[in-house]
Design a protein around this motif. Structure first.
Motif, PDB file in Angstrom:
ATOM      1  N   UNK A  46       3.766   5.065   7.739  1.00  0.00           N
ATOM      2  CA  UNK A  46       2.536   4.691   7.029  1.00  0.00           C
ATOM      3  C   UNK A  46       2.141   3.252   7.343  1.00  0.00           C
ATOM      4  N   UNK A  47       3.118   2.360   7.351  1.00  0.00           N
ATOM      5  CA  UNK A  47       2.827   0.954   7.664  1.00  0.00           C
ATOM      6  C   UNK A  47       2.305   0.796   9.085  1.00  0.00           C
ATOM      7  N   UNK A  48       2.902   1.519  10.020  1.00  0.00           N
ATOM      8  CA  UNK A  48       2.445   1.448  11.399  1.00  0.00           C
ATOM      9  C   UNK A  48       1.037   2.013  11.556  1.00  0.00           C
ATOM     10  N   UNK A  49       0.736   3.061  10.807  1.00  0.00           N
ATOM     11  CA  UNK A  49      -0.621   3.625  10.847  1.00  0.00           C
ATOM     12  C   UNK A  49      -1.636   2.592  10.361  1.00  0.00           C
ATOM     13  N   UNK A  50      -1.303   1.878   9.314  1.00  0.00           N
ATOM     14  CA  UNK A  50      -2.191   0.827   8.816  1.00  0.00           C
ATOM     15  C   UNK A  50      -2.300  -0.318   9.819  1.00  0.00           C
ATOM     16  N   UNK A  71      -4.617  -0.065  12.859  1.00  0.00           N
ATOM     17  CA  UNK A  71      -6.055  -0.259  12.649  1.00  0.00           C
ATOM     18  C   UNK A  71      -6.503  -1.664  13.034  1.00  0.00           C
ATOM     19  N   UNK A  72      -5.537  -2.587  13.092  1.00  0.00           N
ATOM     20  CA  UNK A  72      -5.909  -3.969  13.407  1.00  0.00           C
ATOM     21  C   UNK A  72      -5.262  -4.495  14.696  1.00  0.00           C
ATOM     22  N   UNK A  73      -4.219  -3.799  15.188  1.00  0.00           N
ATOM     23  CA  UNK A  73      -3.604  -4.209  16.450  1.00  0.00           C
ATOM     24  C   UNK A  73      -2.906  -3.025  17.093  1.00  0.00           C
ATOM     25  N   UNK A  74      -2.522  -3.209  18.330  1.00  0.00           N
ATOM     26  CA  UNK A  74      -1.880  -2.141  19.084  1.00  0.00           C
ATOM     27  C   UNK A  74      -0.485  -1.844  18.533  1.00  0.00           C
ATOM     28  N   UNK A  75      -0.227  -0.561  18.359  1.00  0.00           N
ATOM     29  CA  UNK A  75       1.111  -0.076  18.000  1.00  0.00           C
ATOM     30  C   UNK A  75       1.473   0.951  19.070  1.00  0.00           C
TER      31      UNK A  75
END
Length: 78
Positions: free
Chosen positions: A6-10, A13-17
């Motif tokens: 969930x944290x990575x999904x958020x 939205x603002x940087x590359x994962x």
């Protein structure tokens, strides 16, 4: 692990994962379908860490024919 997803999904939205990292979490959760989905995304993005597919972390995927195909496309020996 689910909280981390969930944290990575958020964060995505603002940087590359890297989809490779998300695939690793799904492997840890035992979710092979999601792991392959994210590994395919990593392949399409040419994530350099795909060269580590021969590591023991991926042992749970080795019996799946999709894994052999992925290994082949990355250019690694079986």
């Amino acid at each position: 692990a689910l909280n981390l997803l969930d944290k990575l999904a958020q964060l995505s939205k603002i940087r590359y994962v890297s989809p490779f990292d998300i695939a690793l979490i799904h492997i840890g959760l035992g979710d092979k379908e999601a792991a392959f989905e994210w590994l395919e995304k990593a392949w399409s993005q040419r994530v350099t860490r795909m060269r580590s597919l021969r590591d023991a972390l991926f042992d749970s995927l080795r019996t799946d024919p999709r894994f052999a195909d992925l290994i082949h496309r990355v250019g690694l020996p079986l």
